[in-house]
Scaffold this active site. Structure first.
Site, PDB file in Angstrom:
ATOM      1  N   SER A 144       0.791  -1.150  -0.110  1.00 51.50           N
ATOM      2  CA  SER A 144       0.069  -0.028   0.096  1.00 51.50           C
ATOM      3  C   SER A 144       0.851   1.228   0.010  1.00 51.50           C
ATOM      4  O   SER A 144       2.168   1.244   0.266  1.00 51.50           O
ATOM      5  CB  SER A 144      -0.893  -0.101   1.317  1.00 51.50           C
ATOM      6  OG  SER A 144      -1.364   1.229   1.440  1.00 51.50           O
ATOM      7  N   TYR A 157      -1.972  -1.015  10.391  1.00 49.64           N
ATOM      8  CA  TYR A 157      -2.219  -1.598   8.922  1.00 49.64           C
ATOM      9  C   TYR A 157      -0.726  -0.728   8.321  1.00 49.64           C
ATOM     10  O   TYR A 157      -0.138  -1.512   7.453  1.00 49.64           O
ATOM     11  CB  TYR A 157      -3.231  -0.546   8.456  1.00 49.64           C
ATOM     12  CG  TYR A 157      -3.458  -0.792   6.927  1.00 49.64           C
ATOM     13  CD1 TYR A 157      -4.249  -1.872   6.665  1.00 49.64           C
ATOM     14  CD2 TYR A 157      -2.885   0.035   5.951  1.00 49.64           C
ATOM     15  CE1 TYR A 157      -4.348  -2.121   5.258  1.00 49.64           C
ATOM     16  CE2 TYR A 157      -3.374  -0.100   4.618  1.00 49.64           C
ATOM     17  CZ  TYR A 157      -3.922  -1.170   4.217  1.00 49.64           C
ATOM     18  OH  TYR A 157      -4.178  -1.468   2.813  1.00 49.64           O
TER      19      TYR A 157
HETATM   20  P1  NAD Z   1     -11.605  -5.867   0.297  1.00 49.65           P
HETATM   21  O1  NAD Z   1     -12.087  -5.677   1.717  1.00 49.65           O
HETATM   22  O2  NAD Z   1     -12.697  -5.283  -0.766  1.00 49.65           O
HETATM   23  O3  NAD Z   1     -10.788  -7.285  -0.075  1.00 49.65           O
HETATM   24  C1  NAD Z   1     -10.115  -7.959   0.882  1.00 49.65           C
HETATM   25  C2  NAD Z   1     -10.349  -9.310   0.857  1.00 49.65           C
HETATM   26  O4  NAD Z   1      -9.673  -9.969   1.602  1.00 49.65           O
HETATM   27  C3  NAD Z   1     -11.855  -9.559   1.109  1.00 49.65           C
HETATM   28  O5  NAD Z   1     -12.383 -10.436   0.147  1.00 49.65           O
HETATM   29  C4  NAD Z   1     -11.720 -10.451   2.567  1.00 49.65           C
HETATM   30  O6  NAD Z   1     -12.893 -11.356   2.819  1.00 49.65           O
HETATM   31  C5  NAD Z   1     -10.368 -10.894   2.439  1.00 49.65           C
HETATM   32  N1  NAD Z   1      -9.715 -11.367   3.660  1.00 49.65           N
HETATM   33  C6  NAD Z   1      -9.603 -10.613   4.846  1.00 49.65           C
HETATM   34  N2  NAD Z   1      -9.106 -11.503   5.809  1.00 49.65           N
HETATM   35  C7  NAD Z   1      -8.843 -12.673   5.159  1.00 49.65           C
HETATM   36  C8  NAD Z   1      -8.301 -13.730   5.682  1.00 49.65           C
HETATM   37  N3  NAD Z   1      -7.787 -13.852   6.714  1.00 49.65           N
HETATM   38  N4  NAD Z   1      -8.156 -14.799   4.958  1.00 49.65           N
HETATM   39  C9  NAD Z   1      -8.537 -14.798   3.708  1.00 49.65           C
HETATM   40  N5  NAD Z   1      -9.075 -13.729   3.081  1.00 49.65           N
HETATM   41  C10 NAD Z   1      -9.243 -12.632   3.772  1.00 49.65           C
HETATM   42  O7  NAD Z   1     -10.267  -4.609   0.105  1.00 49.65           O
HETATM   43  P2  NAD Z   1      -9.388  -4.629  -1.205  1.00 49.65           P
HETATM   44  O8  NAD Z   1      -9.445  -3.008  -1.144  1.00 49.65           O
HETATM   45  O9  NAD Z   1      -9.750  -5.302  -2.338  1.00 49.65           O
HETATM   46  O10 NAD Z   1      -8.185  -4.862  -0.498  1.00 49.65           O
HETATM   47  C11 NAD Z   1      -7.333  -6.015  -1.026  1.00 49.65           C
HETATM   48  C12 NAD Z   1      -5.756  -5.605  -0.747  1.00 49.65           C
HETATM   49  O11 NAD Z   1      -5.486  -4.308  -1.317  1.00 49.65           O
HETATM   50  C13 NAD Z   1      -5.572  -5.803   0.699  1.00 49.65           C
HETATM   51  O12 NAD Z   1      -4.293  -6.117   1.030  1.00 49.65           O
HETATM   52  C14 NAD Z   1      -5.494  -4.191   0.902  1.00 49.65           C
HETATM   53  O13 NAD Z   1      -4.821  -3.775   2.232  1.00 49.65           O
HETATM   54  C15 NAD Z   1      -4.877  -3.580  -0.223  1.00 49.65           C
HETATM   55  N6  NAD Z   1      -5.059  -2.219  -0.406  1.00 49.65           N
HETATM   56  C16 NAD Z   1      -6.014  -1.494  -0.401  1.00 49.65           C
HETATM   57  C17 NAD Z   1      -6.310  -0.258  -0.868  1.00 49.65           C
HETATM   58  C18 NAD Z   1      -7.568   0.387  -1.221  1.00 49.65           C
HETATM   59  O14 NAD Z   1      -7.568   1.484  -1.116  1.00 49.65           O
HETATM   60  N7  NAD Z   1      -8.698  -0.500  -1.068  1.00 49.65           N
HETATM   61  C19 NAD Z   1      -5.143   0.498  -1.011  1.00 49.65           C
HETATM   62  C20 NAD Z   1      -3.939  -0.007  -0.705  1.00 49.65           C
HETATM   63  C21 NAD Z   1      -3.862  -1.520  -0.599  1.00 49.65           C
END
Ligand code: NAD
Length: 258
Positions: A144, A157
């Site tokens: 991130s 985080y």
């Molecule tokens: P999201 O919440 O839509 O998706 C995250 C997914 O991870 C969910 O489907 C959830 O069920 C799954 N998950 C959570 N804990 C888990 C576990 N213990 N075992 C298996 N699956 C698990 O969010 P997203 O935005 O799609 O996030 C995806 C990745 O991107 C994450 O690592 C997040 O930190 C990173 N990220 C997101 C953003 C953003 O702005 N959305 C920015 C930077 C990084």
């Protein structure tokens, strides 16, 4: 669309979430067979259905990525069904609690580290031997912009995503002799459930104001779309990126250019 992953197998964690689903669609559209991994539930099955709708073979494997037995199970499922793993998008993550470091609940801190750090490490630990046995592959971890600079209010985080950057660099060095490249993407705010939760955590009364304020910190003036992250992940996993490893790629609309 190019079909750079014809005959290849992609394992995607967090496949039921915003960025993970977009990656499932992208890899399936480019010809990969898909192993979709997430917590159990209908959204996971829907992700596998999306891949099948794009003409790909796909299996859904429910797993908690922070548990070693579950990680071993999803890797075994991929090997048993498809015989190999060529691309691994190590993407599952949680945002955790939002608030000052001095008030951060210990159990929340531990859970964020368990999913975002231990889960990413366990994934690489168990996927790499299967990849190596198949002649190599590519791992892309999701860090991130919070893994590149400090972000008040999300200490666990931020720590976890800095750890993902460190793990990525270390793994790139260790796994290069096995012909495994390891990179990370560092998204800025992306239009998914996670950002909605963070916006509410920062200001429960006016989450839309937080959205506007955060979008204003991005040079392109907007959040990214999940598909824009998936496109970069697909590039990193393709032979177009054959000379990239240990590379940490901001996918951030210019957020880190400031
Ligand atoms: P999201 O919440 O839509 O998706 C995250 C997914 O991870 C969910 O489907 C959830 O069920 C799954 N998950 C959570 N804990 C888990 C576990 N213990 N075992 C298996 N699956 C698990 O969010 P997203 O935005 O799609 O996030 C995806 C990745 O991107 C994450 O690592 C997040 O930190 C990173 N990220 C997101 C953003 C953003 O702005 N959305 C920015 C930077 C990084």
């Amino acid at each position: 669309m190019e079909r750079r992953f014809e005959g290849r197998v992609a394992v995607i964690t967090g496949a039921a979430g915003g960025i993970g689903r977009a990656a499932v669609e992208r890899f399936a559209a480019e010809g990969a067979s898909i192993v979709a991994v997430d917590l159990p539930g209908p959204a996971l099955e829907e992700a596998a259905d999306l891949a099948r709708a794009a003409g790909a073979e796909a299996i859904a494997v429910p797993a908690d990525v922070s548990r070693a037995a579950d990680v071993e199970r999803y890797v075994a499922a991929a090997r048993d069904r498809f015989g190999r793993i060529d691309a691994f998008f190590n993407n599952a993550g949680i945002e955790g609690w939002v608030g000052p470091l001095t008030m951060y609940p210990e159990d929340q801190f531990d859970r964020v580290i368990a999913v975002n750090v231990r889960g990413v490490w366990l994934g690489m630990k168990h996927v790499a031997p299967v990849m190596a046995a198949g002649g190599g592959g590519v791992i892309v971890n999701t860090a991130s912009v919070a893994g590149l600079s400090g972000t008040p209010g999300i200490s666990a985080y931020g720590a976890s995503k800095h750890a993902v950057v460190g793990l990525t660099k270390t793994a790139a060095l260790e796994l290069a002799p096995m012909r495994i490249r390891v990179c990370a993407v560092c998204p800025a705010p992306i239009e998914t459930r996670m950002m909605r939760a963070l916006e509410r955590g920062i200001n429960p009364d006016e989450p839309e104001a937080v959205h506007q304020q955060l979008a204003g910190t991005i040079a392109l003036g907007r959040y990214g779309e999940p598909a824009e992250v998936a496109a970069v992940v697909a590039f990193l996993c393709s032979s177009d990126a054959s000379y990239l490893t240990g590379t940490i790629v901001p996918v951030d609309g210019g957020r880190m250019a400031r």
